[in-house]
Motif scaffolding. Sequence first.
Motif: not given
Length: 155
Positions: A106-116
Amino acid sequence: MTANWRNRNQVIRGQAYSGQPSTISITCKHSREQDRATKTERTDYKGTNMTLSTDKQQLIEQRIANDSKNIFVAYLLWFFVGMFGGHRFYLGESKSAIIMLVLTILGFVTAILIVGYFILLGVCIWVLVDAFLIPGKITTQKNIMRQQLTAEMST
């Protein structure tokens, strides 16, 4: 320092470091059960006393050494696939390993956003804490295995 021996009782009289005389009394009482070299009393996890021979204790310790998890393997998995929970899968903690795996993905997938990045930071902290917890987890597993084998051997 003088020593007096009476009926297997040892009395030691000497000077303490402070310069004042002190008396230390050590009582050695021997019984037949304590003198037997082949028998040892152990307490199982239910609190009952049992007696195991030295041969059975050696078999238990040998089986623990053969069947327990290797700390070197656990640290290798921690180092190379720790973010994905590989060391936790190896140590038998599959629920928390799955959570770690899902959070990492989930962190790698949402790394595009700052949340990841925050999710990955949390997983990194978790992995660093695990580095200090691995020896305790292995010791706990060995103790549980020792209690189970002792209970099996005593019956």
